[in-house]
Design an enzyme around this catalytic site. Structure first.
Site, PDB file in Angstrom:
ATOM      1  N   THR A 124       0.815  -1.209   0.000  1.00  0.00           N
ATOM      2  CA  THR A 124       0.000   0.000   0.000  1.00  0.00           C
ATOM      3  C   THR A 124       0.855   1.269   0.000  1.00  0.00           C
ATOM      4  O   THR A 124       1.988   1.260   0.507  1.00  0.00           O
ATOM      5  CB  THR A 124      -0.908  -0.005   1.247  1.00  0.00           C
ATOM      6  OG1 THR A 124      -1.527   1.269   1.388  1.00  0.00           O
ATOM      7  CG2 THR A 124      -0.138  -0.287   2.539  1.00  0.00           C
ATOM      8  N   ASP A 125       0.270   2.353  -0.482  1.00  0.00           N
ATOM      9  CA  ASP A 125       0.945   3.660  -0.398  1.00  0.00           C
ATOM     10  C   ASP A 125       1.036   4.152   1.053  1.00  0.00           C
ATOM     11  O   ASP A 125       1.791   5.083   1.348  1.00  0.00           O
ATOM     12  CB  ASP A 125       0.233   4.698  -1.272  1.00  0.00           C
ATOM     13  CG  ASP A 125      -1.234   4.923  -0.914  1.00  0.00           C
ATOM     14  OD1 ASP A 125      -1.751   4.260   0.009  1.00  0.00           O
ATOM     15  OD2 ASP A 125      -1.872   5.780  -1.558  1.00  0.00           O
ATOM     16  N   GLU A 126       0.246   3.531   1.946  1.00  0.00           N
ATOM     17  CA  GLU A 126       0.232   4.005   3.340  1.00  0.00           C
ATOM     18  C   GLU A 126       1.581   3.817   4.037  1.00  0.00           C
ATOM     19  O   GLU A 126       1.839   4.439   5.056  1.00  0.00           O
ATOM     20  CB  GLU A 126      -0.855   3.285   4.139  1.00  0.00           C
ATOM     21  CG  GLU A 126      -2.233   3.558   3.608  1.00  0.00           C
ATOM     22  CD  GLU A 126      -3.326   3.407   4.651  1.00  0.00           C
ATOM     23  OE1 GLU A 126      -3.015   3.352   5.853  1.00  0.00           O
ATOM     24  OE2 GLU A 126      -4.490   3.339   4.246  1.00  0.00           O
ATOM     25  N   TYR A 151      -1.817  -0.524  10.995  1.00  0.00           N
ATOM     26  CA  TYR A 151      -1.962  -1.199   9.697  1.00  0.00           C
ATOM     27  C   TYR A 151      -0.769  -0.896   8.794  1.00  0.00           C
ATOM     28  O   TYR A 151      -0.111  -1.804   8.280  1.00  0.00           O
ATOM     29  CB  TYR A 151      -3.269  -0.766   9.014  1.00  0.00           C
ATOM     30  CG  TYR A 151      -3.308  -1.060   7.528  1.00  0.00           C
ATOM     31  CD1 TYR A 151      -3.334  -2.376   7.060  1.00  0.00           C
ATOM     32  CD2 TYR A 151      -3.307  -0.033   6.578  1.00  0.00           C
ATOM     33  CE1 TYR A 151      -3.356  -2.660   5.695  1.00  0.00           C
ATOM     34  CE2 TYR A 151      -3.325  -0.303   5.216  1.00  0.00           C
ATOM     35  CZ  TYR A 151      -3.350  -1.616   4.777  1.00  0.00           C
ATOM     36  OH  TYR A 151      -3.364  -1.892   3.428  1.00  0.00           O
ATOM     37  N   LYS A 155       2.225  -3.333   7.253  1.00  0.00           N
ATOM     38  CA  LYS A 155       2.482  -3.513   5.821  1.00  0.00           C
ATOM     39  C   LYS A 155       3.924  -3.106   5.488  1.00  0.00           C
ATOM     40  O   LYS A 155       4.585  -3.746   4.672  1.00  0.00           O
ATOM     41  CB  LYS A 155       1.498  -2.678   4.983  1.00  0.00           C
ATOM     42  CG  LYS A 155       0.060  -3.144   5.016  1.00  0.00           C
ATOM     43  CD  LYS A 155      -0.182  -4.523   4.431  1.00  0.00           C
ATOM     44  CE  LYS A 155      -0.073  -4.578   2.938  1.00  0.00           C
ATOM     45  NZ  LYS A 155      -0.507  -5.909   2.397  1.00  0.00           N
TER      46      LYS A 155
HETATM   47  P1  NAD Z   1      -9.775  -7.238   2.222  1.00  0.00           P
HETATM   48  O1  NAD Z   1      -9.726  -6.887   3.674  1.00  0.00           O
HETATM   49  O2  NAD Z   1     -11.008  -6.938   1.443  1.00  0.00           O
HETATM   50  O3  NAD Z   1      -9.485  -8.792   2.028  1.00  0.00           O
HETATM   51  C1  NAD Z   1      -8.468  -9.466   2.710  1.00  0.00           C
HETATM   52  C2  NAD Z   1      -8.648 -10.953   2.480  1.00  0.00           C
HETATM   53  O4  NAD Z   1      -7.577 -11.618   3.172  1.00  0.00           O
HETATM   54  C3  NAD Z   1      -9.959 -11.509   3.032  1.00  0.00           C
HETATM   55  O5  NAD Z   1     -10.559 -12.376   2.097  1.00  0.00           O
HETATM   56  C4  NAD Z   1      -9.528 -12.266   4.282  1.00  0.00           C
HETATM   57  O6  NAD Z   1     -10.353 -13.373   4.612  1.00  0.00           O
HETATM   58  C5  NAD Z   1      -8.125 -12.707   3.900  1.00  0.00           C
HETATM   59  N1  NAD Z   1      -7.296 -12.956   5.074  1.00  0.00           N
HETATM   60  C6  NAD Z   1      -7.124 -12.146   6.162  1.00  0.00           C
HETATM   61  N2  NAD Z   1      -6.322 -12.722   7.057  1.00  0.00           N
HETATM   62  C7  NAD Z   1      -5.935 -13.917   6.526  1.00  0.00           C
HETATM   63  C8  NAD Z   1      -5.092 -14.952   6.971  1.00  0.00           C
HETATM   64  N3  NAD Z   1      -4.494 -14.904   8.159  1.00  0.00           N
HETATM   65  N4  NAD Z   1      -4.908 -16.031   6.173  1.00  0.00           N
HETATM   66  C9  NAD Z   1      -5.539 -16.089   4.949  1.00  0.00           C
HETATM   67  N5  NAD Z   1      -6.358 -15.145   4.502  1.00  0.00           N
HETATM   68  C10 NAD Z   1      -6.553 -14.059   5.266  1.00  0.00           C
HETATM   69  O7  NAD Z   1      -8.512  -6.552   1.591  1.00  0.00           O
HETATM   70  P2  NAD Z   1      -8.351  -5.825   0.194  1.00  0.00           P
HETATM   71  O8  NAD Z   1      -8.894  -4.454   0.302  1.00  0.00           O
HETATM   72  O9  NAD Z   1      -8.806  -6.717  -0.883  1.00  0.00           O
HETATM   73  O10 NAD Z   1      -6.757  -5.690   0.140  1.00  0.00           O
HETATM   74  C11 NAD Z   1      -5.964  -6.725  -0.413  1.00  0.00           C
HETATM   75  C12 NAD Z   1      -4.500  -6.353  -0.274  1.00  0.00           C
HETATM   76  O11 NAD Z   1      -4.258  -5.111  -0.914  1.00  0.00           O
HETATM   77  C13 NAD Z   1      -4.057  -6.159   1.174  1.00  0.00           C
HETATM   78  O12 NAD Z   1      -2.765  -6.692   1.304  1.00  0.00           O
HETATM   79  C14 NAD Z   1      -4.038  -4.651   1.377  1.00  0.00           C
HETATM   80  O13 NAD Z   1      -3.080  -4.275   2.322  1.00  0.00           O
HETATM   81  C15 NAD Z   1      -3.655  -4.189  -0.014  1.00  0.00           C
HETATM   82  N6  NAD Z   1      -4.151  -2.854  -0.390  1.00  0.00           N
HETATM   83  C16 NAD Z   1      -5.482  -2.580  -0.344  1.00  0.00           C
HETATM   84  C17 NAD Z   1      -5.936  -1.331  -0.762  1.00  0.00           C
HETATM   85  C18 NAD Z   1      -7.394  -0.973  -0.765  1.00  0.00           C
HETATM   86  O14 NAD Z   1      -7.728   0.176  -1.109  1.00  0.00           O
HETATM   87  N7  NAD Z   1      -8.304  -1.874  -0.424  1.00  0.00           N
HETATM   88  C19 NAD Z   1      -5.009  -0.367  -1.193  1.00  0.00           C
HETATM   89  C20 NAD Z   1      -3.652  -0.673  -1.144  1.00  0.00           C
HETATM   90  C21 NAD Z   1      -3.230  -1.933  -0.783  1.00  0.00           C
HETATM   91  O1  DAU Z   2      -4.212   4.017   0.541  1.00  0.00           O
HETATM   92  C1  DAU Z   2      -4.411   2.641   0.497  1.00  0.00           C
HETATM   93  C2  DAU Z   2      -5.281   2.181   1.635  1.00  0.00           C
HETATM   94  O2  DAU Z   2      -6.611   2.592   1.349  1.00  0.00           O
HETATM   95  C3  DAU Z   2      -5.226   0.671   1.823  1.00  0.00           C
HETATM   96  O3  DAU Z   2      -3.927   0.284   2.175  1.00  0.00           O
HETATM   97  C4  DAU Z   2      -6.228   0.207   2.871  1.00  0.00           C
HETATM   98  O4  DAU Z   2      -6.247  -1.210   2.926  1.00  0.00           O
HETATM   99  C5  DAU Z   2      -7.600   0.709   2.486  1.00  0.00           C
HETATM  100  O5  DAU Z   2      -8.553   0.362   3.484  1.00  0.00           O
HETATM  101  C6  DAU Z   2      -7.593   2.222   2.284  1.00  0.00           C
HETATM  102  O6  DAU Z   2      -7.361   2.893   3.547  1.00  0.00           O
HETATM  103  P1  DAU Z   2      -8.146   4.235   3.954  1.00  0.00           P
HETATM  104  O7  DAU Z   2      -7.979   4.438   5.396  1.00  0.00           O
HETATM  105  O8  DAU Z   2      -7.773   5.345   3.048  1.00  0.00           O
HETATM  106  O9  DAU Z   2      -9.642   3.783   3.564  1.00  0.00           O
HETATM  107  P2  DAU Z   2     -11.056   4.031   4.236  1.00  0.00           P
HETATM  108  O10 DAU Z   2     -12.075   3.537   3.262  1.00  0.00           O
HETATM  109  O11 DAU Z   2     -11.124   3.499   5.617  1.00  0.00           O
HETATM  110  O12 DAU Z   2     -11.163   5.624   4.327  1.00  0.00           O
HETATM  111  C7  DAU Z   2     -11.040   6.447   3.164  1.00  0.00           C
HETATM  112  C8  DAU Z   2     -11.081   7.888   3.610  1.00  0.00           C
HETATM  113  O13 DAU Z   2     -12.397   8.218   4.052  1.00  0.00           O
HETATM  114  C9  DAU Z   2     -10.182   8.203   4.795  1.00  0.00           C
HETATM  115  O14 DAU Z   2      -9.659   9.508   4.633  1.00  0.00           O
HETATM  116  C10 DAU Z   2     -11.112   8.145   6.005  1.00  0.00           C
HETATM  117  C11 DAU Z   2     -12.409   8.636   5.433  1.00  0.00           C
HETATM  118  N1  DAU Z   2     -13.653   8.066   6.006  1.00  0.00           N
HETATM  119  C12 DAU Z   2     -13.750   6.722   6.151  1.00  0.00           C
HETATM  120  C13 DAU Z   2     -14.914   6.156   6.611  1.00  0.00           C
HETATM  121  C14 DAU Z   2     -15.051   4.652   6.774  1.00  0.00           C
HETATM  122  C15 DAU Z   2     -14.710   8.909   6.297  1.00  0.00           C
HETATM  123  O15 DAU Z   2     -14.624  10.153   6.154  1.00  0.00           O
HETATM  124  N2  DAU Z   2     -15.864   8.343   6.767  1.00  0.00           N
HETATM  125  C16 DAU Z   2     -16.022   7.004   6.931  1.00  0.00           C
HETATM  126  O16 DAU Z   2     -17.119   6.560   7.342  1.00  0.00           O
END
Ligand code: NAD
Ligand code: DAU
Length: 338
Positions: A124-126, A151, A155
């Site tokens: 992630t960019d985080e 988190y 990562k």
């Molecule tokens: P998600 O939370 O929707 O899904 C995670 C999946 O991993 C789930 O199906 C869960 O059951 C599985 N999982 C969790 N713990 C596990 C374990 N111990 N063993 C096996 N499986 C397990 O996540 P996502 O949003 O699809 O993100 C996927 C990947 O991308 C993550 O590594 C996350 O850090 C990264 N990522 C996500 C975002 C985003 O915006 N969602 C952005 C940047 C990076």
């Molecule tokens: O940047 C990549 C990341 O993006 C991933 O690594 C994470 O897995 C993914 O969950 C996401 O993280 P964020 O914290 O950015 O996502 P979230 O959807 O929780 O929140 C997006 C933005 O919206 C953040 O600035 C917080 C804000 N927010 C979130 C929720 C749930 C609100 O204002 N209201 C809300 O109810």
């Protein structure tokens, strides 16, 4: 090719499996997933009869379960499995250390033991921390790591382990650090689906703080095509950043866009207590574009339109998860008041 996808029942993993099998129907995919709250097996129901797709329920921290799938002829690992929600990491940081650090280590070690299997890590960019308000900075592959939340710290640690296995043991690794994804099959605990499903339910949309924080939204299919590009053409040992847009969007701008696309007005916005250590993100995807020729296809409006339509048509997919998500937010609010 036989591919081990971890976390394939989550948001991005399930989109990736659909994407990959539609474009590489002769490949085989094993989806290894623990099925936590974030998973929804319904996302992959249409693949149950596909002989090129296999589901194995398991925990990436479980060495023998991981070894067992890894030894079945896997040639590529695409590692999505993680605890992925910042708000949950504030609630239970240790779970993030276990899954994201120890789980990633367990997979790396198994890939090494079974013949240095190609390993692509989704990050992630985080990990880069936060961009100041008013700054034009974009994160890139050169940006030093500076994580803010448990988190992002977990990562960041997993990224370091992945690189260390490349350098120390010659494991053929690549890493992608991407910005915020959005699209179908996204758990309604996250901001955009929470907002869309609240609007469908006639409820207000909670915006943290003043809504000034900004993100760089990446449509999930564009993310999948970027992973495909790096898996096929990326240089071993390299990291590639993936962003979705040419400019970022503040949360308040995003909410207004969604309200507008759904025919609602701004009276549905509700400002709520801010998240601690609330970051801002923007990502430069210049390296991926210049070296490997990738670029995103969706604009924020075109991606949001597709996503809204999907949630309007798939209430059966999200309804139960929505109930769980709102129960989580009630618990979180109560614990913050203590
Ligand atoms: P998600 O939370 O929707 O899904 C995670 C999946 O991993 C789930 O199906 C869960 O059951 C599985 N999982 C969790 N713990 C596990 C374990 N111990 N063993 C096996 N499986 C397990 O996540 P996502 O949003 O699809 O993100 C996927 C990947 O991308 C993550 O590594 C996350 O850090 C990264 N990522 C996500 C975002 C985003 O915006 N969602 C952005 C940047 C990076
Ligand atoms: O940047 C990549 C990341 O993006 C991933 O690594 C994470 O897995 C993914 O969950 C996401 O993280 P964020 O914290 O950015 O996502 P979230 O959807 O929780 O929140 C997006 C933005 O919206 C953040 O600035 C917080 C804000 N927010 C979130 C929720 C749930 C609100 O204002 N209201 C809300 O109810």
């Amino acid at each position: 090719m036989k591919i081990l996808v971890t976390g394939g029942s989550g948001f991005i993993g399930s989109n990736f499996i659909h994407y990959w099998l539609s474009r590489h129907p002769d490949d085989e995919i094993i989806n290894f997933d623990k099925l936590t709250y974030a998973a929804n097996p319904e996302s992959l129901k249409d693949l149950e009869s596909n002989s090129h797709y296999q589901f194995v329920q398991g925990d990436i921290c479980d060495e023998s379960a991981v070894d067992s799938v890894m030894s079945s002829g896997v040639e590529l690992v695409v590692h999505f499995a993680a605890e992925s929600h910042v708000d949950r990491s504030i609630d239970d940081p240790l779970l993030f250390v276990k899954t994201n650090v120890i789980g990633t280590y367990t997979l790396l070690n198994s890939a090494k033991k079974h013949g240095n299997i190609r390993f692509h890590h989704i990050s992630t960019d985080e990990v880069f921390g936060s961009i100041d308000f008013g700054s034009n900075l974009q994160f890139s592959e050169e940006t030093p790591y500076d994580p803010s939340s448990p988190y992002s710290a977990s990562k960041a640690s997993s990224d370091h382990f992945v690189r260390s296995f490349g350098k120390t043991f010659g494991l053929p690794i690549t890493i992608t650090n991407c910005s915020n994804n959005y699209g179908p099959y996204m758990n309604p605990e996250k901001m955009i689906p929470r907002m869309i499903t609240n609007i469908i339910d006639g409820k207000k949309v909670p915006v943290y703080g003043k809504g000034e924080n900004f993100r760089d939204w990446l449509y999930v299919t564009d993310h999948c095509s970027a992973i495909e590009t790096v898996v096929n053409k990326g240089k071993i040992g390299e990291t590639y950043c993936i962003g979705g847009l040419k400019e970022t969007s503040t949360n308040i701008d995003l909410v207004k866009r969604v309200l507008n696309l759904m025919g609602k007005d701004e009276s549905q916005i509700e400002f709520v207590t801010d998240r601690p250590a609330h970051d801002n993100y923007a990502v430069s995807w210049e390296k991926l574009h210049n070296e490997l020729g990738w670029e995103p296809q969706e604009t924020l409006d075109s991606g949001l339109q597709k996503m809204i339509k999907w949630y309007q048509e798939n209430e059966a997919w999200w309804r139960e998860a929505k109930t769980e998500a709102e129960a989580f937010y009630q618990r979180l609010a109560a614990s913050r008041q203590k």
